[in-house]
Design an enzyme around this catalytic site. Sequence first.
Site, PDB file in Angstrom:
ATOM      1  N   LYS A   1       0.843  -1.206   0.000  1.00 40.21           N
ATOM      2  CA  LYS A   1       0.000   0.000   0.000  1.00 40.21           C
ATOM      3  C   LYS A   1       0.874   1.249   0.000  1.00 40.21           C
ATOM      4  CE  LYS A   1      -3.808  -2.451   2.203  1.00 40.21           C
ATOM      5  NZ  LYS A   1      -4.590  -2.780   3.397  1.00 40.21           N
TER       6      LYS A   1
ATOM      7  N   GLN B   1      -5.059  -1.733   9.611  1.00 41.56           N
ATOM      8  CA  GLN B   1      -4.857  -3.023   8.954  1.00 41.56           C
ATOM      9  C   GLN B   1      -5.454  -4.151   9.801  1.00 41.56           C
ATOM     10  OE1 GLN B   1      -3.729  -3.351   5.893  1.00 41.56           O
ATOM     11  NE2 GLN B   1      -3.720  -5.578   5.855  1.00 41.56           N
TER      12      GLN B   1
ATOM     13  N   ASP C   1     -11.181   2.509   3.690  1.00 38.81           N
ATOM     14  CA  ASP C   1     -11.522   1.089   3.529  1.00 38.81           C
ATOM     15  C   ASP C   1     -13.019   0.910   3.247  1.00 38.81           C
ATOM     16  OD1 ASP C   1      -9.560  -0.915   3.676  1.00 38.81           O
ATOM     17  OD2 ASP C   1      -9.345  -0.694   5.845  1.00 38.81           O
TER      18      ASP C   1
HETATM   19  N1  GUN Z   1      -6.654  -7.047   5.783  1.00 36.86           N
HETATM   20  C1  GUN Z   1      -6.861  -7.773   4.648  1.00 36.86           C
HETATM   21  N2  GUN Z   1      -7.515  -7.030   3.731  1.00 36.86           N
HETATM   22  C2  GUN Z   1      -7.716  -5.817   4.273  1.00 36.86           C
HETATM   23  C3  GUN Z   1      -8.330  -4.621   3.809  1.00 36.86           C
HETATM   24  O1  GUN Z   1      -8.844  -4.531   2.692  1.00 36.86           O
HETATM   25  N3  GUN Z   1      -8.322  -3.572   4.679  1.00 36.86           N
HETATM   26  C4  GUN Z   1      -7.782  -3.658   5.912  1.00 36.86           C
HETATM   27  N4  GUN Z   1      -7.846  -2.573   6.681  1.00 36.86           N
HETATM   28  N5  GUN Z   1      -7.220  -4.750   6.389  1.00 36.86           N
HETATM   29  C5  GUN Z   1      -7.175  -5.818   5.554  1.00 36.86           C
END
Ligand code: GUN
Length: 283
Positions: free
Chosen positions: A53, A97, A120
């Site tokens: 990211k 996350q 998100d």
């Molecule tokens: N963990 C796995 N996929 C995601 C996601 O799309 N967003 C977040 N915040 N954590 C994750």
Amino acid sequence: MSAEIMYGDVLANKLRDELKIEVQQLKRQNIVPKLTVLIIGNNPASKTYVRMKQKACEKVGISSQVIELDQEISEEELLLHINELNNDSSVHGILVQLPLPDHINEKRILEYIEPTKDVDGFHPINIGRMQIGQDALVPCTPLGIMKLLEYYGINPTGKHAVVVGRSNIVGKPVGQLLLNGNATVTYCHSKTSNLSEITNKADILIVATGKANTIGESDLKEGAIVVDVGNTFLDDGRVVGDVDFESVKNKVSKITPVPKGVGPMTITMLLHNTVKVAKTFKY
Ligand code: GUN
């Protein structure tokens, strides 16, 4: 019949080039889009995703900050960090996350993020707004799937879309977006008793179970459009989706590959959502 392969990386690169230009325009107005990611503990997969990211942000000029917090952090302390970011006008996107350590209440944390910074799209306010067709920050994978379908000329109107998987992150919201796009939507999940019978009726089939080989040749109708959200790492190092690609590729009309299908679209939509907020997103 040979299927058209819907490459997500092609569209992702195109959209990232467009986002780069938008970021440059914002910077000329002294707005630097910024994403802050909170990562708790040492989950190796989470660390990899967060690095991906961060890299993606850098490439389009979005400022990214990663706050690494101890596995043992208390829920109250984590809420204090989020509160600070909620009130920091230089931060446009906040992402916590997942998964979180067991002692932290995920629901409470996600609900505490300021909804207009919730890149998100997991906050109940954003989910609710999306459900009733209002402007919202939409979860990244479902939004990426919709953009991919659009790019490959697929209009969901009047089509029977079948979604296999009912997670809050993918299955439920992608079904909702397809419904908003005028599809007739059926949800299937681990307790569905006649899965193959239902998937055989799909014009558009979205498979998001996280289990390799959920769908094979006998589960599809001729000419179906298939989106494979799966991303399973095998012991030999290969990554496979939820659909047995080789067995279905001559029966479907269009299909996403794994890798290079839905995956690259997900992070691109995170960048998209961050830029959307930086452009003074308000409900
Ligand atoms: N963990 C796995 N996929 C995601 C996601 O799309 N967003 C977040 N915040 N954590 C994750």
